[in-house]
Scaffold this motif. Structure first.
Motif, PDB file in Angstrom:
ATOM      1  N   GLY A   1       1.016  -1.933  -0.147  1.00 27.02           N
ATOM      2  CA  GLY A   1       0.121   0.481  -0.635  1.00 27.02           C
ATOM      3  C   GLY A   1       0.608   1.452  -0.284  1.00 27.02           C
ATOM      4  N   MET A   2       1.836   1.321   0.609  1.00 26.81           N
ATOM      5  CA  MET A   2       2.932   2.711   0.747  1.00 26.81           C
ATOM      6  C   MET A   2       4.013   2.713  -1.049  1.00 26.81           C
ATOM      7  N   ARG A   3       4.446   1.703  -1.698  1.00 28.53           N
ATOM      8  CA  ARG A   3       4.400   1.441  -2.623  1.00 28.53           C
ATOM      9  C   ARG A   3       3.689   2.056  -3.581  1.00 28.53           C
ATOM     10  N   GLN A   4       2.399   2.144  -3.616  1.00 30.43           N
ATOM     11  CA  GLN A   4       0.937   2.537  -4.258  1.00 30.43           C
ATOM     12  C   GLN A   4       1.148   4.345  -4.057  1.00 30.43           C
ATOM     13  N   ARG A   5       1.357   4.428  -3.181  1.00 30.27           N
ATOM     14  CA  ARG A   5       1.054   5.950  -2.936  1.00 30.27           C
ATOM     15  C   ARG A   5       2.777   6.389  -3.254  1.00 30.27           C
ATOM     16  N   LEU A   6       3.300   5.988  -2.999  1.00 29.58           N
ATOM     17  CA  LEU A   6       4.606   5.963  -3.416  1.00 29.58           C
ATOM     18  C   LEU A   6       4.467   6.746  -5.157  1.00 29.58           C
ATOM     19  N   GLY A   7       4.236   5.108  -5.774  1.00 26.62           N
ATOM     20  CA  GLY A   7       4.042   5.572  -7.071  1.00 26.62           C
ATOM     21  C   GLY A   7       2.782   6.666  -7.661  1.00 26.62           C
ATOM     22  N   VAL A   8       1.659   6.634  -7.091  1.00 26.51           N
ATOM     23  CA  VAL A   8       0.935   8.113  -7.384  1.00 26.51           C
ATOM     24  C   VAL A   8       1.760   9.569  -7.165  1.00 26.51           C
ATOM     25  N   ALA A   9       2.486   8.973  -5.717  1.00 25.44           N
ATOM     26  CA  ALA A   9       2.788  10.749  -5.914  1.00 25.44           C
ATOM     27  C   ALA A   9       3.677  10.842  -7.000  1.00 25.44           C
ATOM     28  N   GLN A  10       4.709   9.412  -7.331  1.00 27.17           N
ATOM     29  CA  GLN A  10       5.712   9.736  -8.588  1.00 27.17           C
ATOM     30  C   GLN A  10       4.797  10.079  -9.685  1.00 27.17           C
ATOM     31  N   ALA A  11       3.695   9.437  -9.749  1.00 26.39           N
ATOM     32  CA  ALA A  11       2.730  10.167 -11.111  1.00 26.39           C
ATOM     33  C   ALA A  11       2.474  11.849 -11.409  1.00 26.39           C
ATOM     34  N   LEU A  12       2.128  12.142  -9.854  1.00 23.41           N
ATOM     35  CA  LEU A  12       1.388  13.419  -9.250  1.00 23.41           C
ATOM     36  C   LEU A  12       2.846  14.687  -9.689  1.00 23.41           C
ATOM     37  N   LEU A  13       3.443  14.019  -9.856  1.00 22.72           N
ATOM     38  CA  LEU A  13       5.018  15.171  -9.344  1.00 22.72           C
ATOM     39  C   LEU A  13       5.008  16.449 -10.925  1.00 22.72           C
ATOM     40  N   GLY A  14       5.169  16.065 -11.737  1.00 21.05           N
ATOM     41  CA  GLY A  14       4.934  17.289 -12.683  1.00 21.05           C
ATOM     42  C   GLY A  14       3.699  17.721 -12.688  1.00 21.05           C
ATOM     43  N   ASP A  15       2.214  17.427 -12.046  1.00 17.87           N
ATOM     44  CA  ASP A  15       1.007  18.410 -12.025  1.00 17.87           C
ATOM     45  C   ASP A  15       0.538  17.631 -13.408  1.00 17.87           C
ATOM     46  N   PRO A  16       0.297  16.736 -14.087  1.00 19.55           N
ATOM     47  CA  PRO A  16      -0.182  16.427 -15.534  1.00 19.55           C
ATOM     48  C   PRO A  16      -1.679  16.554 -14.925  1.00 19.55           C
ATOM     49  N   SER A  17      -1.766  16.696 -16.710  1.00 16.45           N
ATOM     50  CA  SER A  17      -3.469  17.243 -17.161  1.00 16.45           C
ATOM     51  C   SER A  17      -4.035  15.794 -17.248  1.00 16.45           C
ATOM     52  N   ALA A  18      -3.218  14.652 -17.360  1.00 14.11           N
ATOM     53  CA  ALA A  18      -4.123  13.194 -17.594  1.00 14.11           C
ATOM     54  C   ALA A  18      -2.930  11.308 -17.250  1.00 14.11           C
ATOM     55  N   LEU A  19      -4.242  11.440 -15.986  1.00 14.23           N
ATOM     56  CA  LEU A  19      -3.260  10.138 -15.817  1.00 14.23           C
ATOM     57  C   LEU A  19      -3.983   8.716 -16.098  1.00 14.23           C
ATOM     58  N   VAL A  20      -2.742   7.783 -15.956  1.00 13.85           N
ATOM     59  CA  VAL A  20      -2.566   6.435 -16.616  1.00 13.85           C
ATOM     60  C   VAL A  20      -2.531   5.696 -15.440  1.00 13.85           C
ATOM     61  N   LEU A  21      -3.388   4.935 -14.748  1.00 16.81           N
ATOM     62  CA  LEU A  21      -3.006   3.862 -14.061  1.00 16.81           C
ATOM     63  C   LEU A  21      -3.247   2.741 -14.272  1.00 16.81           C
ATOM     64  N   ASP A  22      -1.994   1.470 -13.718  1.00 15.58           N
ATOM     65  CA  ASP A  22      -2.772   0.249 -13.990  1.00 15.58           C
ATOM     66  C   ASP A  22      -2.719  -0.284 -11.998  1.00 15.58           C
ATOM     67  N   GLU A  23      -3.860  -0.942 -12.203  1.00 17.57           N
ATOM     68  CA  GLU A  23      -4.187  -1.822 -10.612  1.00 17.57           C
ATOM     69  C   GLU A  23      -3.391  -0.771  -9.818  1.00 17.57           C
ATOM     70  N   PRO A  24      -4.121   0.820  -9.721  1.00 17.35           N
ATOM     71  CA  PRO A  24      -3.967   1.313  -8.555  1.00 17.35           C
ATOM     72  C   PRO A  24      -4.222   1.360  -6.410  1.00 17.35           C
ATOM     73  N   THR A  25      -5.466   0.466  -6.950  1.00 14.73           N
ATOM     74  CA  THR A  25      -6.183  -0.013  -5.737  1.00 14.73           C
ATOM     75  C   THR A  25      -5.955  -1.326  -5.217  1.00 14.73           C
ATOM     76  N   ASN A  26      -4.006  -2.078  -5.718  1.00 14.41           N
ATOM     77  CA  ASN A  26      -3.596  -3.263  -5.210  1.00 14.41           C
ATOM     78  C   ASN A  26      -3.140  -2.883  -3.848  1.00 14.41           C
ATOM     79  N   GLY A  27      -3.439  -3.453  -2.886  1.00 11.89           N
ATOM     80  CA  GLY A  27      -2.245  -3.497  -1.562  1.00 11.89           C
ATOM     81  C   GLY A  27      -3.547  -2.600  -0.701  1.00 11.89           C
ATOM     82  N   LEU A  28      -3.998  -0.999  -1.428  1.00 14.03           N
ATOM     83  CA  LEU A  28      -4.296  -0.503  -0.567  1.00 14.03           C
ATOM     84  C   LEU A  28      -5.729  -0.574   0.924  1.00 14.03           C
ATOM     85  N   ASP A  29      -5.794  -1.027   1.859  1.00  9.62           N
ATOM     86  CA  ASP A  29      -6.429  -1.007   2.776  1.00  9.62           C
ATOM     87  C   ASP A  29      -8.262   0.094   2.873  1.00  9.62           C
ATOM     88  N   PRO A  30      -8.578  -0.229   3.025  1.00  2.00           N
ATOM     89  CA  PRO A  30      -9.794   0.958   2.546  1.00  2.00           C
ATOM     90  C   PRO A  30     -10.215   2.059   3.355  1.00  2.00           C
TER      91      PRO A  30
END
Length: 240
Positions: free
Chosen positions: A132-161
């Motif tokens: 779950g922490m690695r998923q959050r880190l992956g999302v953080a990296q995706a957000l770094l450039g403040d992009p206008s689009a996001l492409v996320l493969d299985e982003p909920t894997n490992g996340l608790d409720p």
């Protein structure tokens, strides 16, 4: 914003994609739903320049990924967390990513705050992180450039409720700011909760492209479409 047109891809004897077409407009979240092996990851890897299509096109804001000047500022990508060096801290991983995009170091702390990784977590080595922490880190990296689009493969894997609720809030806030979000999953409930629209795929083909609000029973529709292609494997919440 994101346009997939007639994508076709074969790996040897396996026809991974067969004329896949759909789009994601600004301010919308589109769920890319299908069982494991349906072709989701192949499609996303073509979109992000990691695989070459046999036919068709995949563009972001009218351009292929490889033609974007600084890709991370146009599209944030999460296709897995295996690329993070286990010996580096979370902050170090993001600082390196920020350097490659020409972003200020302050941006690292901004995205760490946005994904809920505090100073202590960011200072730990990634090899010590939970999934779950690695998923959050992956999302953080995706957000770094403040992009206008996001492409996320299985982003909920490992996340608790709590993590799933956080991700839902984050993605809807991004969409409200005009971001186009494409997320893939084999989990029906995840897509139903997160997406405005669902593109259902099976056997490398688009089976249905429908607004979530327009479907009385998304579960019945999905299982009815996939049953003939993958009989016996699909069950509620995922794949056996």
């Amino acid at each position: 914003m994101i346009e997939i047109e007639n994508l076709t891809k074969r790996f040897g004897a396996v026809q991974a994609l067969q004329g896949v077409s759909f789009g994601v407009s600004a301010g919308r979240i589109v769920g890319f739903l299908g069982p494991n092996g349906a072709g989701k990851s192949t499609c996303l890897r073509i979109l992000t320049g990691l695989v070459r299509a046999d036919a068709g096109s995949a563009t972001i804001d009218g351009r292929p990924y490889g033609e974007l000047e600084v890709p991370g500022r146009s599209v944030g990508v999460l296709l897995g967390t295996e690329s993070f060096h286990p010996g580096r801290t979370g902050r170090e991983c993001l600082r390196l990513a920020a350097l490659t995009q020409g972003l200020p170091a302050a941006r690292v702390d901004e995205v760490l705050d946005e994904v809920g990784l505090g100073r202590a977590e960011a200072s730990r080595r990634v090899g010590e992180y939970s999934l779950g922490m690695r998923q959050r880190l992956g999302v953080a990296q995706a957000l770094l450039g403040d992009p206008s689009a996001l492409v996320l493969d299985e982003p909920t894997n490992g996340l608790d409720p709590q993590g799933q609720r956080w991700l839902s809030t984050l993605l809807h806030e991004r969409a409200e700011r005009g971001c186009a979000v494409l997320l893939s999953s084999h989990q029906l409930h995840d897509v139903a909760r997160l997406a405005h629209r669902v593109v259902m795929i099976g056997g490398g083909r688009v089976l249905q492209d429908v607004a979530v609000a327009e479907v009385a029973d998304l579960e019945e529709l999905y299982f009815g479409l996939t049953e003939g292609i993958d009989r016996g494997r699909v069950q509620l919440g995922g794949v056996r």
